[in-house]
Each structure stands twice: as structure tokens, then as C-alpha cells.
Design a protein around this motif. Sequence first.
Motif, PDB file in Angstrom:
ATOM      1  N   GLU A  69     -13.436  10.156   5.242  1.00  0.00           N
ATOM      2  CA  GLU A  69     -12.761  11.468   5.350  1.00  0.00           C
ATOM      3  C   GLU A  69     -11.640  11.623   4.320  1.00  0.00           C
ATOM      4  O   GLU A  69     -11.313  12.727   3.925  1.00  0.00           O
ATOM      5  CB  GLU A  69     -12.095  11.601   6.739  1.00  0.00           C
ATOM      6  CG  GLU A  69     -13.037  11.924   7.864  1.00  0.00           C
ATOM      7  CD  GLU A  69     -12.292  12.112   9.192  1.00  0.00           C
ATOM      8  OE1 GLU A  69     -12.981  12.327  10.188  1.00  0.00           O
ATOM      9  OE2 GLU A  69     -11.034  12.040   9.244  1.00  0.00           O
ATOM     10  N   LEU A  70     -11.044  10.481   3.938  1.00  0.00           N
ATOM     11  CA  LEU A  70      -9.892  10.541   3.027  1.00  0.00           C
ATOM     12  C   LEU A  70     -10.288  10.295   1.572  1.00  0.00           C
ATOM     13  O   LEU A  70      -9.426  10.212   0.704  1.00  0.00           O
ATOM     14  CB  LEU A  70      -8.847   9.483   3.440  1.00  0.00           C
ATOM     15  CG  LEU A  70      -8.243   9.650   4.836  1.00  0.00           C
ATOM     16  CD1 LEU A  70      -7.316   8.482   5.151  1.00  0.00           C
ATOM     17  CD2 LEU A  70      -7.476  10.960   4.919  1.00  0.00           C
ATOM     18  N   ILE A  71     -11.587  10.122   1.324  1.00  0.00           N
ATOM     19  CA  ILE A  71     -12.002   9.739  -0.033  1.00  0.00           C
ATOM     20  C   ILE A  71     -12.708  10.911  -0.722  1.00  0.00           C
ATOM     21  O   ILE A  71     -13.722  11.407  -0.228  1.00  0.00           O
ATOM     22  CB  ILE A  71     -12.925   8.495   0.013  1.00  0.00           C
ATOM     23  CG1 ILE A  71     -12.202   7.347   0.735  1.00  0.00           C
ATOM     24  CG2 ILE A  71     -13.330   8.084  -1.398  1.00  0.00           C
ATOM     25  CD1 ILE A  71     -13.019   6.074   0.860  1.00  0.00           C
ATOM     26  N   PRO A  72     -12.150  11.351  -1.855  1.00  0.00           N
ATOM     27  CA  PRO A  72     -12.748  12.504  -2.537  1.00  0.00           C
ATOM     28  C   PRO A  72     -14.144  12.205  -3.079  1.00  0.00           C
ATOM     29  O   PRO A  72     -14.503  11.034  -3.288  1.00  0.00           O
ATOM     30  CB  PRO A  72     -11.801  12.774  -3.714  1.00  0.00           C
ATOM     31  CG  PRO A  72     -10.667  11.849  -3.586  1.00  0.00           C
ATOM     32  CD  PRO A  72     -10.969  10.815  -2.543  1.00  0.00           C
ATOM     33  N   SER A 170      -4.917   6.222  -4.544  1.00  0.00           N
ATOM     34  CA  SER A 170      -4.395   5.921  -3.198  1.00  0.00           C
ATOM     35  C   SER A 170      -4.933   4.619  -2.614  1.00  0.00           C
ATOM     36  O   SER A 170      -6.131   4.330  -2.717  1.00  0.00           O
ATOM     37  CB  SER A 170      -4.786   7.027  -2.211  1.00  0.00           C
ATOM     38  OG  SER A 170      -4.406   8.270  -2.707  1.00  0.00           O
ATOM     39  N   LEU A 171      -4.025   3.900  -1.956  1.00  0.00           N
ATOM     40  CA  LEU A 171      -4.432   2.796  -1.090  1.00  0.00           C
ATOM     41  C   LEU A 171      -4.643   3.365   0.309  1.00  0.00           C
ATOM     42  O   LEU A 171      -3.775   4.075   0.838  1.00  0.00           O
ATOM     43  CB  LEU A 171      -3.321   1.736  -1.029  1.00  0.00           C
ATOM     44  CG  LEU A 171      -3.440   0.724   0.126  1.00  0.00           C
ATOM     45  CD1 LEU A 171      -4.647  -0.208  -0.082  1.00  0.00           C
ATOM     46  CD2 LEU A 171      -2.167  -0.095   0.263  1.00  0.00           C
ATOM     47  N   VAL A 172      -5.811   3.071   0.908  1.00  0.00           N
ATOM     48  CA  VAL A 172      -6.067   3.448   2.297  1.00  0.00           C
ATOM     49  C   VAL A 172      -6.189   2.135   3.070  1.00  0.00           C
ATOM     50  O   VAL A 172      -7.201   1.436   2.977  1.00  0.00           O
ATOM     51  CB  VAL A 172      -7.355   4.291   2.426  1.00  0.00           C
ATOM     52  CG1 VAL A 172      -7.658   4.578   3.897  1.00  0.00           C
ATOM     53  CG2 VAL A 172      -7.228   5.597   1.650  1.00  0.00           C
ATOM     54  N   ALA A 173      -5.118   1.775   3.777  1.00  0.00           N
ATOM     55  CA  ALA A 173      -5.058   0.490   4.474  1.00  0.00           C
ATOM     56  C   ALA A 173      -5.376   0.713   5.947  1.00  0.00           C
ATOM     57  O   ALA A 173      -4.631   1.419   6.645  1.00  0.00           O
ATOM     58  CB  ALA A 173      -3.674  -0.123   4.315  1.00  0.00           C
ATOM     59  N   MET A 174      -6.476   0.124   6.417  1.00  0.00           N
ATOM     60  CA  MET A 174      -6.885   0.308   7.814  1.00  0.00           C
ATOM     61  C   MET A 174      -6.058  -0.630   8.681  1.00  0.00           C
ATOM     62  O   MET A 174      -6.267  -1.843   8.664  1.00  0.00           O
ATOM     63  CB  MET A 174      -8.378   0.023   7.949  1.00  0.00           C
ATOM     64  CG  MET A 174      -9.217   0.947   7.059  1.00  0.00           C
ATOM     65  SD  MET A 174     -10.949   0.521   7.090  1.00  0.00           S
ATOM     66  CE  MET A 174     -11.347   0.821   8.806  1.00  0.00           C
ATOM     67  N   ARG A 199       2.426   6.850   4.437  1.00  0.00           N
ATOM     68  CA  ARG A 199       2.217   7.851   5.480  1.00  0.00           C
ATOM     69  C   ARG A 199       1.041   7.433   6.352  1.00  0.00           C
ATOM     70  O   ARG A 199       0.135   6.746   5.890  1.00  0.00           O
ATOM     71  CB  ARG A 199       2.047   9.250   4.901  1.00  0.00           C
ATOM     72  CG  ARG A 199       0.995   9.362   3.837  1.00  0.00           C
ATOM     73  CD  ARG A 199       1.072  10.711   3.106  1.00  0.00           C
ATOM     74  NE  ARG A 199      -0.135  10.892   2.305  1.00  0.00           N
ATOM     75  CZ  ARG A 199      -0.302  10.391   1.090  1.00  0.00           C
ATOM     76  NH1 ARG A 199       0.674   9.669   0.533  1.00  0.00           N
ATOM     77  NH2 ARG A 199      -1.427  10.581   0.429  1.00  0.00           N
ATOM     78  N   ILE A 200       1.093   7.871   7.602  1.00  0.00           N
ATOM     79  CA  ILE A 200       0.071   7.473   8.577  1.00  0.00           C
ATOM     80  C   ILE A 200      -0.948   8.593   8.711  1.00  0.00           C
ATOM     81  O   ILE A 200      -0.583   9.760   8.742  1.00  0.00           O
ATOM     82  CB  ILE A 200       0.706   7.242   9.974  1.00  0.00           C
ATOM     83  CG1 ILE A 200       1.961   6.367   9.874  1.00  0.00           C
ATOM     84  CG2 ILE A 200      -0.306   6.667  10.959  1.00  0.00           C
ATOM     85  CD1 ILE A 200       1.733   4.928   9.647  1.00  0.00           C
ATOM     86  N   ALA A 201      -2.226   8.235   8.781  1.00  0.00           N
ATOM     87  CA  ALA A 201      -3.261   9.253   9.007  1.00  0.00           C
ATOM     88  C   ALA A 201      -4.246   8.739  10.054  1.00  0.00           C
ATOM     89  O   ALA A 201      -4.441   7.524  10.196  1.00  0.00           O
ATOM     90  CB  ALA A 201      -3.991   9.551   7.698  1.00  0.00           C
ATOM     91  N   SER A 202      -4.856   9.687  10.766  1.00  0.00           N
ATOM     92  CA  SER A 202      -5.902   9.335  11.744  1.00  0.00           C
ATOM     93  C   SER A 202      -7.220   9.860  11.224  1.00  0.00           C
ATOM     94  O   SER A 202      -7.311  11.023  10.837  1.00  0.00           O
ATOM     95  CB  SER A 202      -5.631   9.994  13.089  1.00  0.00           C
ATOM     96  OG  SER A 202      -4.565   9.346  13.710  1.00  0.00           O
ATOM     97  N   VAL A 215      -2.830   3.543   6.955  1.00  0.00           N
ATOM     98  CA  VAL A 215      -1.615   3.827   6.191  1.00  0.00           C
ATOM     99  C   VAL A 215      -2.065   4.177   4.778  1.00  0.00           C
ATOM    100  O   VAL A 215      -2.862   3.453   4.185  1.00  0.00           O
ATOM    101  CB  VAL A 215      -0.678   2.598   6.158  1.00  0.00           C
ATOM    102  CG1 VAL A 215       0.575   2.918   5.351  1.00  0.00           C
ATOM    103  CG2 VAL A 215      -0.301   2.166   7.565  1.00  0.00           C
ATOM    104  N   VAL A 216      -1.549   5.296   4.270  1.00  0.00           N
ATOM    105  CA  VAL A 216      -1.907   5.720   2.913  1.00  0.00           C
ATOM    106  C   VAL A 216      -0.673   5.602   2.023  1.00  0.00           C
ATOM    107  O   VAL A 216       0.419   6.042   2.394  1.00  0.00           O
ATOM    108  CB  VAL A 216      -2.423   7.180   2.894  1.00  0.00           C
ATOM    109  CG1 VAL A 216      -2.833   7.583   1.477  1.00  0.00           C
ATOM    110  CG2 VAL A 216      -3.595   7.347   3.861  1.00  0.00           C
TER     111      VAL A 216
END
Length: 234
Positions: A69-72, A170-174, A199-202, A215-216
Motif C-alpha cells: 500500500e505504501l509502495i509506488p 523511504s524506509l518502511v520498517a515493519m 512517522r507511524i502508518a497502518s 515506521v516510515v
Amino acid sequence: MTSPTHPPSPTPSGVAPPAAEALFGVELSRAVAYAELLAEHGVERGLIGPREVERLWDRHLLNSVIVGELIPRAARVVDLGSGAGLPGIPLAIARPDLSITLLESMARRVEWLEHVTRTLGLDVTVVRGRAEEPAIKRRVSGADVVVARAVAPLAKLCEWSLPLLRHGGSLVAMKGASAAEEAARDRQAVVRAGGTEPRIASCGVGVLSDPATVVVVDRVDRDSARRTRTRKDR
Ligand SMILES: C[S@@+](CC[C@H](N)C(=O)[O-])C[C@H]1O[C@@H](n2cnc3c(N)ncnc32)[C@H](O)[C@@H]1O
């Protein structure tokens, strides 16, 4: 780079929950084949714990694919510390538009990743090495997104991942339950390492019963910051 071959034929897909059909779409049979490979060999190879076999879909495949969802579209993605192939393999299955590199330091796990990606016919790159090694930084640089799950505390992860990103990437850290605590604890170290405020995302709200918390952190875009400063100076 592995060469595409035919994926194994679908196995009892009754094991795949309804959300898997929505998230993997026409690639569901590949996702089922991956779940089966993990269920068959994951424990003996030390990739997953014995209790994980019965929750492979919810805790591993769905939890991984949902960060898409967060990856273009068409992004260059590095899965840092891919291990069993999580989250990189589910992402590669569901998102053939992405260009994915699975980065892993342990030889045995690299062998596994090569075996799985060949068996599933996935067009991904598997690289052996540690993210912080100069040769790896040269080879795997300029990524749009680095994803990582269960690899290191946030500050360390930023030290390793930010040099692999293009400026603005962006780093998307699960991170799951520890997301907010790690973001607050490591905020200063992250900024020192060249990142933005975490920043935190769900991911998967309204789709998964247990959305993934991430965490992004973006790599500070120095070029854009310089342009802004120059405009202000005029
Ligand atoms: C706990 S496992 C998690 C694997 C997978 N991401 C998952 O969620 O199942 C962490 C993996 O990261 C790898 N790793 C740790 N530090 C690394 C580094 N600096 N560069 C590349 N891989 C690393 C380890 O070898 C291990 O396979």
C-alpha cells in the motif's frame, strides 16, 4: 537475476484466507506455492518457528504483502534482511511492477531465496551481503524504498538502509507493536543518520483483521532542501 519459469500448479487453496484472493489476485497460486514451500521446509531450515506454520498466511504472507500500500508503482525496492523472503517475496508475487532486490547476509538463507524465486518463477534479484558493506552500498544503491521486517532496532536499521536509498526515498520498517516506542526512542539517531522524523502508518485497515504497523523514514532530500534554501536566499 533468476530466469522466469512456470510456477508450480496451485495446491489446495482452501488454506488461503479470503483476503489473500483480494491481495494476490491472479497470482494467488504462486502465493499458495510459497506458503507450501515455507510450511514444508521453513522450520527445518530455521526460517520460521514451528508454531508459525499454522499462521503463515495471517502473520507472514498477508502481513507482508499489505505494505505494498505504501509502495509506488514501478518502484525499486530492497528487502533488507530478507531471511525466509519476508516481506520481499509476497511483494514480488503480488506486484510484478516492482523491481525487487532481496538482500541477505547468511549464505544458507541466500540459497533458500534463490531456490524459492527460481521455483516460483519470480523475476527478482538475490544479493548476498550485509547492507553496511561498501561493496553492497555500491551495488544496491538508489532504491526508492527499503522494506525490512524483524532485522534491527530502528536507529541501526536507518544507518544501514538510508545509504541504499535515493534522496527522498523511504524506509518502511515493519515494527508492529513496538513501532511507536522505537520511533520515539530513536528519533534523534534517525535524524542524525540523515532521515526525516519517523512517522507511524497502518497498512491494511479495513482489509486485514490485524493491520500491519510500520515506521516510515524518508532519506532527507538534500537537493530539494538546497533548492528551497537558494530560493529563500534570493
Ligand atoms: C530475524 S530474520 C528476519 C527475516 C525476515 N525479514 C522475516 O521477517 O522473516 C533477520 C534477517 O536479517 C539478516 N540480516 C541481519 N543483519 C543484516 C544486514 N546488516 N544486512 C543484510 N542482512 C542482514 C539476517 O541474516 C536474517 O536472515
